[in-house]
Design an enzyme around this catalytic site. Structure first.
Site, short mmCIF file in Angstrom:
data_model
loop_
_atom_site.label_atom_id
_atom_site.label_comp_id
_atom_site.label_asym_id
_atom_site.label_seq_id
_atom_site.Cartn_x
_atom_site.Cartn_y
_atom_site.Cartn_z
N ASP A 214 37.54 42.57 46.24
CA ASP A 214 37.43 42.93 44.88
C ASP A 214 35.88 43.15 44.64
OD1 ASP A 214 38.32 42.96 41.93
OD2 ASP A 214 40.08 42.69 42.97
N HIS B 15 37.01 41.90 36.78
CA HIS B 15 38.43 41.98 37.69
C HIS B 15 38.34 41.26 38.83
CE1 HIS B 15 40.87 44.48 40.31
NE2 HIS B 15 41.44 45.08 38.90
N SER C 83 47.00 45.47 39.78
CA SER C 83 45.78 44.40 40.11
C SER C 83 46.11 43.05 39.84
CB SER C 83 44.43 45.01 39.58
OG SER C 83 44.02 46.06 40.50
#
Length: 785
Positions: free
Chosen positions: A155, A221, A549
């Site tokens: 990621d 994220h 995600s």
């Protein structure tokens, strides 16, 4: 930053190196992934490792494999990565002229130009049955929360010092772990055992990407998905004061290895992704979760997720990926390779009601994460953005004279994010904001906490609001905050953004595979966005995010638990266990819905919503090894070199020497058939493996629309022992022997015993969705006729 086993300074073998051919080195340099033709391998008597061999190949077309770049006055190496596991090849900086000369070498197969990929809690463990009610232990009790397992996350950056990655009470990683953590000893611990950055390719493509030293960036994220998969217990977690509870990942006792391959505003470089997977496989991970992919669905021979994923499956590493966020349009699903688990997103049963009470007494349903106790719920003047699109994106309109002391109605969209609009309105003195979601979002509201009190309202409510506004010269409204509510029986609902099938690269396989929680997920972040002053200390550390995600790490963490309980199961067996036990009903025990209120179809939800309790003991599984995918790849039309490249480091092979497996006959937990030719009948072959103890008898049951018929042969399967395999055939046909009347029909095959129901979704279509050679034609759609 150097990497073990990977070339940092180009090595040349003086006495035996290939003769250097001098070429003009002043052309534009670009990153290329160069694939070496099998069965070419390096001579271990000449080269000490694969990296030095790859270096010699690069040097054969480059002036001593060195370049002098205007942006970097120091001589830089041309070889970026030398791959060991994921592909037979390397990444290098080359000119077009050099690629041309390289193509004349007998070892050269092809060179792929650079490409960028994109990134696609406190309640979900209980919702998914991991904790279990009193007197009925959940999955955590049966798996010790994944202790001793290692999940790898690819990621963006990670906030390593976040309490979700606290190693207190965690045992050391297992002896097989060979990786490293580049944070210092105060951050690296028995929870976060690995943390590295892979940027060697990206740094050549993007200005401002230097050696990150540590895998940290400004994005939330990577931290969010990591804590969702394997975050430790953190009491008092909340998002801006809502959703209070103890946060935990799906596998809170598992170890976490983090690999940064994405950078804010830049995306994720293909060659960096491959390098990270290459190392992760050598370092000992058990499960790999990747919330990134290619929305254009490139072919498997050039896709790093497919290439790296196949190498992972060959090592019995389970690979979980996100389906993409291009929904609700059809044929948008990413990560289509059948050896990957592809995850769609849906809502959870938790809501944050924040209704709008209009001046005429009518109440409009809305939701909000930020529900400040200081907000005075009284009627305030209600105004709208008077610009053309009503999106509150024109700062010249949103002045204090226009909005101070008022509630402002704004449509989503425009050239500002909703967070930016809230900040502007806050600074201009507005007391609150009402955000109207776009029509495509349907009933699903994706929340963010704003700089001022706000609520999010579905588009279907707009007519009621406008009818009231047009009925009076002085409209008013107030927001009614109602806290956090659990048990929404309409959940799960498939998210509007979740990418839909059918698959473009293998239309005989149902994708996405399964659905997980992916809307309004509360998980760890370095710092929440939107609100200038979070209402409590823990609100600084958690935020809400939505996307596939968020769904993928839920399933990745659950895969850790299943693998912990069943260490001998293959990745295909784990996938099958999840898919054949998934739920297609919502909390009302009615068919799951799409965002538009209609029943969700199989190309939006796959097999259904994950049910971890049932997946722990599925009864039967559709099992296969990595080698079993090879005849399927031949059937897709890949040539020998492409197949060999995909299955590297397995030895080269010839498709002519293998029996072709058609897509419909791949031993997959779902079934897709096309009744596009007379006599409008198709046979499908499958094999199931008994993974339960004791003797069991399963009876077949097929549910299809009345215009279709199905016959299962045999329709009874008897098992006497664990791991026993039985085969069967399903024949699906139109009842009248004529072409199907409907474009698509859906159904299911169930194998039912006294203890288990093993369910496979069925999709039947009267014609192919795409031209037969989807790879050669870039997945061009075929119109209905």
């Amino acid at each position: 930053m150097g990497y073990p086993g990977r070339l940092a300074v180009l090595l040349l073998v003086a006495a035996t190196a290939t003769a250097v051919v001098a070429h003009n080195d002043t052309g534009e340099h670009k990153n290329y992934l160069v694939i070496v033709r099998a069965p070419y391998e390096y001579d271990t008597n000449v080269y000490k490792n694969v990296s030095s061999w790859h270096a010699s190949l690069v040097s054969s077309v480059c002036d001593q494999a060195k370049e002098q770049l205007d942006a970097d006055p120091e001589a830089a190496t041309r070889l970026i990565y030398s791959y060991r596991n994921v592909i037979n090849g390397f990444a290098a900086r080359l000119t077009e002229d050099e690629v041309h000369h390289m193509s004349e070498k007998d070892w050269f197969l092809k060179a792929l130009p650079e490409k960028t990929y994109q990134l696609m809690t406190t309640h979900t463990p209980r919702m998914l049955g991991l904790t279990g009610p009193m007197f009925h232990p959940g999955v955590w009790n049966r798996t010790n929360m994944g202790e001793g397992m290692i999940i790898g996350i690819l990621d963006g950056g990670i906030a390593g010092s976040h309490p979700s990655f606290d190693g207190t009470g965690m045992p050391p990683p297992p002896a097989k772990w060979k990786g490293r953590c580049d944070f210092n000893s105060s951050v690296c611990n028995n929870k976060l055992i690995g943390a590295r950055s892979f940027y060697e390719s990206a740094k050549w493509r993007w200005e401002g990407i230097d050696d990150p030293v540590l895998p940290i960036d400004d994005s939330a994220h990577g931290t969010h998905v990591s804590s969702t998969a394997a975050g430790a217990f953190v009491p008092g977690a909340n998002a801006m004061g809502s959703g209070f509870g103890t946060a935990a990942g799906m596998a809170p006792r598992a170890h976490l290895a983090f690999y940064q391959v994405c950078f804010v505003g830049k995306g994720c470089d293909r060659d960096d992704i491959l390098a990270a997977i290459d190392d992760a496989l050598d370092e000992g991970i058990d499960v790999l979760s990747m919330s990134l992919g290619d929305d254009s669905a490139g072919d498997f021979a050039a896709d790093p997720i497919a290439l790296g994923g196949f190498s992972a499956v060959m090592r019995d590493v389970f690979v979980c990926t996100s389906a993409g966020n291009q929904g609700p349009l059809p044929a948008t699903v990413a990560n289509e390779a059948p050896w990957l688990l592809t995850v769609a997103a849906a809502t959870t049963d938790r809501s944050f009601p924040a209704d709008v009470k209009l001046g005429n007494g009518v109440e409009i349903t809305g939701e909000s994460h930020y529900q400040p106790s200081t907000y005075g719920s009284v009627q305030q003047p209600l105004v709208m953005d008077t610009s053309a699109d009503g999106t509150c994106s024109d700062k010249t309109v949103l002045t204090a004279a226009q909005v101070a002391g008022k509630i402002v109605l704004c449509h989503s969209g425009g050239n500002l994010t909703n967070l930016e609009k809230g900040s502007i309105l806050h600074d201009a003195g507005a007391v609150a904001m009402i955000i109207i979601f776009p029509v495509d979002a349907g009933s699903v509201i994706m929340l963010k906490a704003h700089a001022l009190p706000a609520t999010h309202v579905a588009y279907k409510e707009l007519d009621k609001i406008m009818a009231y506004v047009n009925s009076t010269q002085s409209p008013s409204a107030q927001l009614l905050f109602k806290g956090t509510v659990l048990g929404n029986r309409l959940a799960p609902v498939v998210a509007p953004f979740s990418s839909r099938g059918p698959s473009r690269q293998n239309q005989g396989i149902l994708k996405p595979d399964i659905t997980g929680p992916g809307v309004n997920i509360i998980a760890a972040v370095p710092m929440p966005n939107g609100l200038p002053q979070p209402p409590n200390e823990m609100a600084y550390k958690f935020d809400v995010m939505s996307g596939t995600s968020m769904a993928a790490p839920h399933i990745g963490g659950i895969a850790v638990l299943i693998k912990k309980a069943h260490p001998t199961w293959s990745p295909a067996a784990i996938k099958s266990a999840m898919m054949t036990t998934a739920d297609t009903m919502d909390g009302r025990r009615m068919q799951m819905l799409d965002q538009d209120g209609r029943p969700a179809n199989l190309i939006s939800m796959g097999a259904g919503f994950i049910n971890p309790i049932k997946a722990m003991n599925p009864g039967l599984v559709y099992n296969q090894s990595a080698h079993d995918y090879i005849p399927y790849l031949c059937g897709l039309g890949y040539n020998d070199h492409e197949v060999t490249s995909i299955i590297h480091p397995a030895p080269p092979l010839s498709c002519k020497q293998l029996p072709v497996i058609h897509q419909k006959d791949l031993n997959y937990p779902s079934i897709v058939v096309y009744l596009d030719k007379e006599p409008y009948a198709v046979n499908v072959s499958r094999a199931v493996t008994n993974v339960d103890n004791g003797v069991a008898v399963y009876a077949a049951s097929v549910e299809l629309p009345a215009s279709l018929s199905a016959k299962v042969t045999p329709d009874l399967l008897g098992f006497r022992e664990m791991n026993e395999v039985q085969t069967f055939t399903v024949t699906i046909r139109t009842k009248d022997g004529q072409t199907m009347k409907d474009r698509i029909a859906e159904g299911q095959l169930k194998w039912v015993s006294r203890k288990h129901v093993v369910r496979s979704p069925i999709v039947v279509s009267r014609k192919k969705f795409f031209k037969e050679n989807a790879m050669a034609n870039n997945g061009q759609r075929v119109g209905d006729s």
